[in-house]
Design a protein around this motif. Structure first.
Motif, PDB file in Angstrom:
ATOM      1  N   ALA A   1    -113.825 -13.785  79.989  1.00 16.26           N
ATOM      2  CA  ALA A   1    -112.984 -12.813  79.270  1.00 16.26           C
ATOM      3  C   ALA A   1    -112.863 -11.501  80.027  1.00 16.26           C
ATOM      4  N   LEU A   2    -113.952 -11.072  80.645  1.00 12.99           N
ATOM      5  CA  LEU A   2    -113.972  -9.756  81.277  1.00 12.99           C
ATOM      6  C   LEU A   2    -113.635  -9.793  82.756  1.00 12.99           C
ATOM      7  N   GLY A   3    -113.827 -10.935  83.385  1.00 15.38           N
ATOM      8  CA  GLY A   3    -113.687 -10.969  84.837  1.00 15.38           C
ATOM      9  C   GLY A   3    -114.951 -10.413  85.462  1.00 15.38           C
ATOM     10  N   PRO A   4    -114.861  -9.970  86.711  1.00 16.80           N
ATOM     11  CA  PRO A   4    -116.049  -9.437  87.386  1.00 16.80           C
ATOM     12  C   PRO A   4    -116.691  -8.321  86.558  1.00 16.80           C
ATOM     13  N   SER A   5    -117.987  -8.457  86.315  1.00 15.80           N
ATOM     14  CA  SER A   5    -118.664  -7.510  85.417  1.00 15.80           C
ATOM     15  C   SER A   5    -120.100  -7.315  85.871  1.00 15.80           C
ATOM     16  N   SER A   6    -120.646  -6.176  85.484  1.00 13.80           N
ATOM     17  CA  SER A   6    -122.064  -5.933  85.752  1.00 13.80           C
ATOM     18  C   SER A   6    -122.902  -6.724  84.754  1.00 13.80           C
ATOM     19  N   ASP A   7    -124.177  -6.888  85.086  1.00 10.59           N
ATOM     20  CA  ASP A   7    -125.068  -7.599  84.165  1.00 10.59           C
ATOM     21  C   ASP A   7    -125.139  -6.898  82.809  1.00 10.59           C
ATOM     22  N   ASN A   8    -125.175  -5.546  82.842  1.00  6.37           N
ATOM     23  CA  ASN A   8    -125.244  -4.813  81.575  1.00  6.37           C
ATOM     24  C   ASN A   8    -123.975  -4.997  80.746  1.00  6.37           C
ATOM     25  N   GLU A   9    -122.837  -5.058  81.435  1.00  6.25           N
ATOM     26  CA  GLU A   9    -121.587  -5.309  80.705  1.00  6.25           C
ATOM     27  C   GLU A   9    -121.610  -6.691  80.063  1.00  6.25           C
ATOM     28  N   LEU A  10    -122.102  -7.661  80.796  1.00  9.61           N
ATOM     29  CA  LEU A  10    -122.143  -9.013  80.241  1.00  9.61           C
ATOM     30  C   LEU A  10    -123.083  -9.079  79.046  1.00  9.61           C
ATOM     31  N   ALA A  11    -124.219  -8.390  79.171  1.00  8.34           N
ATOM     32  CA  ALA A  11    -125.158  -8.389  78.040  1.00  8.34           C
ATOM     33  C   ALA A  11    -124.525  -7.726  76.819  1.00  8.34           C
ATOM     34  N   ALA A  12    -123.802  -6.626  77.056  1.00  4.70           N
ATOM     35  CA  ALA A  12    -123.138  -5.943  75.942  1.00  4.70           C
ATOM     36  C   ALA A  12    -122.028  -6.809  75.361  1.00  4.70           C
ATOM     37  N   ALA A  13    -121.327  -7.535  76.245  1.00  2.39           N
ATOM     38  CA  ALA A  13    -120.251  -8.416  75.779  1.00  2.39           C
ATOM     39  C   ALA A  13    -120.818  -9.554  74.933  1.00  2.39           C
ATOM     40  N   VAL A  14    -121.974 -10.064  75.330  1.00  2.00           N
ATOM     41  CA  VAL A  14    -122.615 -11.110  74.531  1.00  2.00           C
ATOM     42  C   VAL A  14    -122.957 -10.568  73.138  1.00  2.00           C
ATOM     43  N   ALA A  15    -123.448  -9.338  73.104  1.00  2.00           N
ATOM     44  CA  ALA A  15    -123.761  -8.728  71.798  1.00  2.00           C
ATOM     45  C   ALA A  15    -122.503  -8.626  70.940  1.00  2.00           C
ATOM     46  N   ALA A  16    -121.380  -8.264  71.584  1.00  2.00           N
ATOM     47  CA  ALA A  16    -120.125  -8.142  70.835  1.00  2.00           C
ATOM     48  C   ALA A  16    -119.652  -9.509  70.342  1.00  2.00           C
ATOM     49  N   LEU A  17    -119.768 -10.506  71.197  1.00  2.00           N
ATOM     50  CA  LEU A  17    -119.349 -11.856  70.795  1.00  2.00           C
ATOM     51  C   LEU A  17    -120.207 -12.369  69.650  1.00  2.00           C
ATOM     52  N   ARG A  18    -121.490 -12.150  69.759  1.00  2.00           N
ATOM     53  CA  ARG A  18    -122.383 -12.662  68.718  1.00  2.00           C
ATOM     54  C   ARG A  18    -122.221 -11.878  67.425  1.00  2.00           C
ATOM     55  N   ALA A  19    -121.694 -10.634  67.536  1.00  2.00           N
ATOM     56  CA  ALA A  19    -121.416  -9.866  66.319  1.00  2.00           C
ATOM     57  C   ALA A  19    -120.162 -10.389  65.622  1.00  2.00           C
ATOM     58  N   GLY A  20    -119.263 -11.009  66.418  1.00  2.00           N
ATOM     59  CA  GLY A  20    -118.050 -11.541  65.799  1.00  2.00           C
ATOM     60  C   GLY A  20    -116.771 -11.224  66.536  1.00  2.00           C
ATOM     61  N   SER A  21    -116.885 -10.546  67.670  1.00  2.00           N
ATOM     62  CA  SER A  21    -115.681 -10.271  68.448  1.00  2.00           C
ATOM     63  C   SER A  21    -115.142 -11.571  69.050  1.00  2.00           C
ATOM     64  N   THR A  22    -113.868 -11.558  69.352  1.00  2.00           N
ATOM     65  CA  THR A  22    -113.258 -12.716  70.009  1.00  2.00           C
ATOM     66  C   THR A  22    -113.224 -12.475  71.511  1.00  2.00           C
ATOM     67  N   PRO A  23    -113.171 -13.547  72.309  1.00  2.00           N
ATOM     68  CA  PRO A  23    -113.011 -13.358  73.754  1.00  2.00           C
ATOM     69  C   PRO A  23    -111.749 -12.562  74.084  1.00  2.00           C
ATOM     70  N   ALA A  24    -110.692 -12.800  73.323  1.00  2.00           N
ATOM     71  CA  ALA A  24    -109.453 -12.060  73.570  1.00  2.00           C
ATOM     72  C   ALA A  24    -109.669 -10.565  73.364  1.00  2.00           C
ATOM     73  N   GLY A  25    -110.539 -10.222  72.432  1.00  2.00           N
ATOM     74  CA  GLY A  25    -110.851  -8.819  72.202  1.00  2.00           C
ATOM     75  C   GLY A  25    -111.517  -8.194  73.412  1.00  2.00           C
ATOM     76  N   LEU A  26    -112.418  -8.945  74.035  1.00  2.00           N
ATOM     77  CA  LEU A  26    -113.078  -8.434  75.236  1.00  2.00           C
ATOM     78  C   LEU A  26    -112.058  -8.243  76.361  1.00  2.00           C
ATOM     79  N   THR A  27    -111.191  -9.220  76.490  1.00  2.00           N
ATOM     80  CA  THR A  27    -110.154  -9.131  77.529  1.00  2.00           C
ATOM     81  C   THR A  27    -109.274  -7.901  77.295  1.00  2.00           C
TER      82      THR A  27
END
Lengths: 227, 384
Positions: free
Chosen positions: A100-126
């Motif tokens: 969803a994000l493309g090239p990302s830092s590890d911290n960004e990916l960890a934060a994105a996982v938190a957002a996904l697990r909270a209920g965000s959609t991949p499209a939202g991350l994009t």
């Protein structure tokens, strides 16, 4: 006697093979992360986490979030099966976040996982990535996760984070997230809170009922004392 | 006979002598809520040394908060030793202007009035604006307050006031102070006061203080009359169980020229029954209604941050989260009463829980709460 020797030998060889495998695949940081399981996870659990970590590391994704999830489960007394379900879920979300994000830092990916697990959609991350080009998304993604956790609809939360992130730096965005959180805690509907149409109850609720420590009651001027 | 009406209205005063709830406590995030209160008792009062009365009193109030608005109404009936009765009522409302709860910016309106058998009456109205700032944990606050109004009692006068005030608190005590000027008609006054409350015996399981002891004292002077009057009063509230508390007051209350309040010496004792999520069931709104929350500091020179947790009445607090590898780490209590831990903390979203007195792990207070994958919940702390 011979049987014990063979058992020990097999276990040692397995440990060496595991260490070599981890070292090859997960890298130094992955090894350090997985070593946190020593003494806390059963051998079986550690082997399963390592197996998932192997796949994750091969994909160029961080291993630490997997270990963190395993440690959380261990600390909460969850059984190995439940822990592995959670660990595999994180691994899966790491892949989704990367796509969803493309090239990302590890911290960004960890934060994105938190957002996904909270209920965000991949499209939202994009959308966050596209709408906020060139910006580190750790804080926006984290604020997005907290808003959704607080009850804001995911799509509305994404719109709110994008709109606020354009006008504020990370510090301001964080303050916005806290303000919304306070509003919601104060009884404001989440959707209302994130759109800023109403805010926290300042509850300078200083109506001070007379019997709970308020201002004194007004009285007429005192009459003159009778002689 | 006329003095009885003053005595009747003073009943509201008798139970209202505890230190005002400090803004630090008032600004705590609160869910929409409401409550009710009934209080009855007997009192002996002496108004400026000459009007002595023994009274039986019954009072009630209703209050509510939602969003930025809050409001309340209260009233009381009193029956005097002469057999006469009086009634008195007040309405109050406030509206918060700012969306940042640490900014204190509130418009407030108050009005009230009463009558004694139709023979004497009083009315007042007042609008005021309060501006100030409170700390993140609510442990300290400072504010300015100014207002104008009108009182119609023995005569009709315009009134105004301006004050500067502040308060600080620890886990079991609060002190506050204010100073200002006020005017009623052509007479101007200056005043200063201090307030304190203690909860020496802690709180019960519901977080309500068992015993609260409070005191107020101050001095008011008038340039025109060259007069000066010092005053002091005390209140003790003992929770008997459930919503019932016993409340006793003693001291001397100063006159309030902007509201026409009489000065009086008094003692009283009564029972209070409170319904609702807090309000008067909390023997000390100051001490037991403090905001609980979690905050994190900026990165210090040593690369670490300070996590601060406000958990009132805890003797020990442990914390665990992704930054402790999910191992319990004890927090230390600061002088201000918050529980603290210095630890390296990366930017991003962190998951954490705390426990008080080796009890159950719970999401750290004041944070968004997410379900974990293990059947429980966890607090989410976002760090920049």
């Amino acid at each position: 006697m011979m049987s014990r020797f063979i058992d020990t030998l097999v276990a040692s060889l397995a440990a060496v093979a595991l260490a070599v495998c981890i070292g090859d695949v997960a890298g130094a940081q992955g090894v350090a992360a997985l070593q946190q399981l020593d003494g806390r996870a059963s051998a079986s659990l550690k082997a399963q986490v390592t197996s998932v970590a192997d796949s994750v590391a091969h994909a160029g994704l961080p291993v630490a979030p997997l270990v963190d999830k395993a440690l959380e489960g261990i600390s909460k007394g969850a059984d190995d099966n439940r822990i592995m379900i959670a660990v595999r879920g994180v691994a899966n979300d790491l892949g989704i976040a990367r796509r969803a994000l493309g090239p990302s830092s590890d911290n960004e990916l960890a934060a994105a996982v938190a957002a996904l697990r909270a209920g965000s959609t991949p499209a939202g991350l994009t959308r966050l990535r596209k709408e906020l080009p060139g910006r580190q998304l750790v804080v926006p993604l984290s604020v997005l996760a907290s808003l959704i956790v607080d009850g804001a609809p995911a799509q509305s939360a994404i719109v709110a984070v994008v709109a606020n992130a354009r006008q504020r730096d990370d510090s301001g965005l964080l303050a916005y997230g806290r303000s919304v959180s306070h509003d919601i805690a104060g009884g404001v509907a989440p959707l209302t809170a994130i759109t800023g149409t109403q805010a926290a109850p300042h509850a300078l609720s200083t109506f001070k009922p007379a019997f709970t420590g308020g201002k004194t009651a007004p009285l007429p001027a005192p009459p003159k004392p009778k002689p | 006979m006329r003095s009885c009406v003053y005595a009747a209205a003073l009943l509201a005063l008798l139970a209202g002598v505890s230190a005002p709830e400090p803004l630090a406590a008032q600004l705590a995030p609160r869910p929409a809520r409401n409550g009710a209160l009934v209080e009855g008792g007997i009192a002996s009062i002496k108004i400026d040394g000459y009007a002595l009365a023994t009274l039986a009193n019954l009072a009630s109030s209703l209050w509510g908060e939602t969003g930025r608005f809050s409001g309340a109404g209260s009233g009381n009936l009193a029956r005097f030793e002469t057999g006469s009765t009086s009634g008195y009522g007040e309405l109050h409302g406030s509206f918060a202007l700012s969306s940042d709860r640490r900014n204190i910016s509130v418009i407030r309106a108050d009005a009230g009035g009463g009558a004694y058998r139709g023979e004497a009456s009083s009315r007042y109205g007042e609008a005021s604006l309060t501006l100030g700032r409170t700390s993140a944990t609510g442990a300290a606050a400072g504010w300015l307050d100014a207002g104008v109004g009108r009182v119609d009692a023995a005569s009709t006068r315009n009134t105004s006031h301006a004050r500067i005030a502040g308060s600080i608190r620890s886990g079991w005590a609060m002190v506050g102070a204010d100073a200002g000027v006020l005017a009623s008609g052509s007479t101007r006054y200056s005043e200063a006061a201090v307030h304190a409350q203690l909860a020496p015996f802690g709180s019960d399981a519901s977080g309500i203080a068992r015993v609260v002891i409070g005191g107020d004292g101050g001095i008011r002077s008038s340039a025109e009359s060259k007069g000066r009057r010092a005053w002091a009063m005390g209140v003790a509230t003992v929770r008997l169980g459930g919503p019932v508390s016993m409340v006793g007051y003693a001291g001397a209350q100063p006159a309030d020229p902007t509201r026409g309040t009489l000065g009086a010496a008094f003692t009283s004792i009564g029972l209070r029954v409170a319904l609702g999520p807090s309000g008067a069931t909390r023997a000390s709104p100051v001490i037991s209604a403090v905001p609980e929350g979690t905050s994190v500091s900026a990165v210090a020179d040593d690369g670490r941050r300070m996590i601060s947790v406000v958990l009132e009445n805890a003797r020990t607090v442990d914390i665990m989260g992704d930054f402790t590898s999910w191992l319990p780490v004890p927090m230390t209590r600061s002088a201000s009463g918050t529980w603290q831990l210095r630890i390296p903390l990366d930017e991003g979203s962190h998951r954490l829980e705390v426990r008080a007195d080796s009890g159950s792990w719970v999401p750290a207070p004041g944070l968004p709460v997410a379900a974990d994958e293990f059947g429980g919940s966890v607090g989410i702390l976002v760090v920049q």
